[in-house]
Design an enzyme around this catalytic site. Structure first.
Site, PDB file in Angstrom:
ATOM      1  N   CYS A 314       0.848  -1.199   0.000  1.00 51.03           N
ATOM      2  CA  CYS A 314       0.000   0.000   0.000  1.00 51.03           C
ATOM      3  C   CYS A 314       0.883   1.250   0.000  1.00 51.03           C
ATOM      4  O   CYS A 314       1.761   1.385  -0.834  1.00 51.03           O
ATOM      5  CB  CYS A 314      -0.969  -0.053   1.184  1.00 51.03           C
ATOM      6  SG  CYS A 314      -2.232   1.247   1.169  1.00 51.03           S
ATOM      7  N   ILE A 315       0.684   2.167   0.950  1.00 50.54           N
ATOM      8  CA  ILE A 315       1.499   3.382   0.989  1.00 50.54           C
ATOM      9  C   ILE A 315       2.964   3.045   1.264  1.00 50.54           C
ATOM     10  O   ILE A 315       3.863   3.798   0.899  1.00 50.54           O
ATOM     11  CB  ILE A 315       0.951   4.375   2.031  1.00 50.54           C
ATOM     12  CG1 ILE A 315       1.622   5.737   1.884  1.00 50.54           C
ATOM     13  CG2 ILE A 315       1.111   3.844   3.430  1.00 50.54           C
ATOM     14  CD1 ILE A 315       1.065   6.787   2.825  1.00 50.54           C
TER      15      ILE A 315
END
Length: 582
Positions: A314-315
């Site tokens: 993800c991030i």
């Protein structure tokens, strides 16, 4: 000769460049009362329809057709005659799954009326004339949230299942629902899971290891080997800093970390600090230098190798992409970059169309969030969790409203939901930069548009081979948008599309019989996501073994596990301290 006009002479003029009093009032209202544009977007859509009477007439004809079909359906059901539904619920809509909604004419009529109105209005707002695609999507999104809230299943007197449970339990179901409601009121949230159902370090995050490094941003966990020999090149995992890391180490059966260790890999993992108010000035640069760089330095020193395989989720993958662009500029020679190849899980790098989350993010919303962060020094994780729950309000909000309050059911002891509720904060400076530079400006994919830690960022510099995994039903990082990384890096890329969503598409261990499936193929530069999927073969089961095969080709020969390093002594046992902070 004409004399110059006196500077004190004034003319009555109209400022055409500034805001009118009405516009200024509207802007103030938006900032203070409606920062996410809920009322504004719906009002603008309504006005747009008024300004297009021909399109409005066409929609009215469609509504008339629905009304006639619905009326015929109601008459047939009222007379006890068989009748096909005018509108059927979407496959993933479980609200009307109980047989009573189909078998009892009264409840079937209520369901069909609600669905017919809902589907027509949603289609109408998606087709609003005279608006941009983003404006239409935003208006339709907020309309859908309101329609979801108004579903008959959410109210006791229009929910036959709730009334049936009330009668069967002699009122105990509703009494327990009231107790659940009061408990949630005290918690300030519609809870999805019992907070006491699990203990991190005892039930979750149990893979053996030790913390070998700690600074103000991150702890580095080195997991203990479970095989006599390991690959020479270690894996370094960067989870998202907007969640706790143990989604990758839930339990022995679901743990990606344990699976990798059991396959003979040395695994290092970044456990991010839960920021406190005094960390308001921590920047994205700090995460890069004090986080990514320090974690990779620790792994290379302990394993005594010049390069690692890095993984970002993800991030965490967005940050890893920025790090690789930075490192290729900083070191110049790819052979000197301490990452030989990398993997990303459900990672956005091109934020041009980030999915439904964009309804929360425009200049006004970011300004409102920045003002809120300036008061606290951080963005509370509960705020972000609420936004993500809103994206799937039926399954993540109203499902628990109904089952907890109307049915009086206990909260489920589900480990993924426990992790999802264990939120973290984001430092003000870092998060403001991330929202503006990535989401609003989409600068990560623009050559030299941003500079990090003294280096201009250009994704075209990234030549390290990539294994990218996405999820078919991901509502946070849509897979087609994740595929756009192929446009911006010249590196070889193997792309994987897993079934399921943002979490279960990744936390997807091999099981027999297989529960899920995946598509996998190398992606050519310039290729579109649709054409890739058309030619990518579909495989039953988990993508984890296929990833292991890809890593085996690149992570070196079998060697003895790394010994302890005096510069990185064991500080404490895994899962460490940072993951336990609230």
């Amino acid at each position: 000769m004409a004399s110059a006009k006196s500077p004190t002479h004034r003319h009555c003029t109209v400022d055409l460049q500034g805001l009118s009093p009405l516009e200024a009032l509207g802007e103030k209202f938006a900032q203070q009362v409606d920062p996410f544009g809920i009322a504004t977007s719906l009002a603008n859509a309504q006005i747009a329809w008024w300004l297009h009477p021909q399109e409005m007439a066409r929609v009215a004809m469609g509504l008339s057709g629905d009304a006639l079909a619905l009326q015929a359906h109601i008459l047939r059901r009222a007379w006890g005659l068989p009748s096909e539904d005018v509108v059927t619920p979407d496959p993933g809509d479980a609200r009307f799954s109980d047989p009573v909604w189909a078998e009892a004419p009264t409840w079937d009529i209520l369901k069909e009326t609600y669905l017919a109105i809902t589907h027509r209005l949603q289609d109408m707002y998606f087709e609003t004339p005279g608006q941009s695609d983003k404006e239409r999507r935003r208006a339709a999104f907020w309309l859908r949230k309101w329609l979801n809230a108004m579903a008959p299943t959410n109210f006791f007197w229009t929910n036959p299942v709730a009334m049936r449970k009330f009668a069967a339990s002699h009122g105990d179901s509703l009494a327990q629902g009231c107790r659940n409601f009061l408990a949630d009121l005290r918690a300030g949230n519609i809870r999805m899971v019992d907070e006491d159902a699990f203990t991190v370090g005892k039930d979750l995050a149990t893979t053996a290891g030790q913390v070998v490094f700690r600074n103000r941003l991150v702890e580095v966990i080195q997991y203990s080997p479970s095989t006599d020999q390991v690959r020479a090149m270690p894996l370094v995992i960067f989870p998202p800093w907007i969640n706790k890391f143990y989604i990758l180490d839930l339990n022995a059966k679901k743990s990606l970390v344990k699976y990798l260790v059991d396959q003979g890999f040395t695994v290092f993992l970044a456990s991010w600090k839960n920021p406190t108010p005094d960390m308001a000035d921590v920047t994205f640069d700090n995460y890069l230098e004090e986080g990514y760089q320090k974690v990779i330095e620790a792994a290379t020193a302990i394993a005594k190798v010049p390069q690692v395989h890095a993984v970002g989720y993800c991030i965490g993958g967005t940050g890893l992409t920025a790090y690789l662009a930075w490192a290729n500029r900083r070191y110049g020679d790819p052979a000197k970059v301490p990452v030989a190849h990398w993997s990303t899980f459900t990672t956005l790098t091109d934020f041009a169309h980030p999915g439904d989350i964009e309804v929360f993010l425009d200049e006004g919303a970011v300004e409102w969030l920045e003002k809120k962060m300036s008061q606290q020094g951080y963005l509370d994780g509960k705020d972000m969790a609420s936004s993500f729950r809103m994206l799937r309000s039926n399954s993540l909000i109203w499902h628990y409203w109904v089952h907890s309050y109307l049915y009086g059911e206990p909260l489920p002891p589900f480990d993924v939901l426990f992790w999802n509720s264990d939120t973290t904060r984001m430092p003000m400076a870092m998060h403001s930069y991330y929202l503006r530079e990535m989401y609003l400006k989409n600068n990560l994919v623009k050559k030299d548009a941003i500079a990090l830690a003294g280096e201009s960022i250009d994704m075209e510099c990234i030549v390290q081979p990539l294994f990218a995994v996405t999820a078919e039903d991901d509502h946070i990082a849509p897979w087609k948008q994740c595929f756009h990384i192929r446009r911006h890096i010249p590196a070889p890329m193997r792309f994987v599309l897993s079934t399921s969503g943002h979490i279960l598409g990744i936390i997807n261990p091999p099981v027999d019989p297989p529960k899920r499936a995946y598509w996998m193929a190398d992606a050519s530069r310039g290729e579109g996501s649709d054409s890739w999927k058309e030619r990518a073969p579909r495989h039953a089961g988990s993508w984890w073994p296929a990833w292991i095969e890809w890593l085996d080709e690149r992570c070196g020969e079998q060697v003895a596990p790394p010994k302890s390093h005096r510069s990185y002594p064991a500080l404490e046992k895994a899962p460490g301290t940072y993951v336990l902070e609230h």
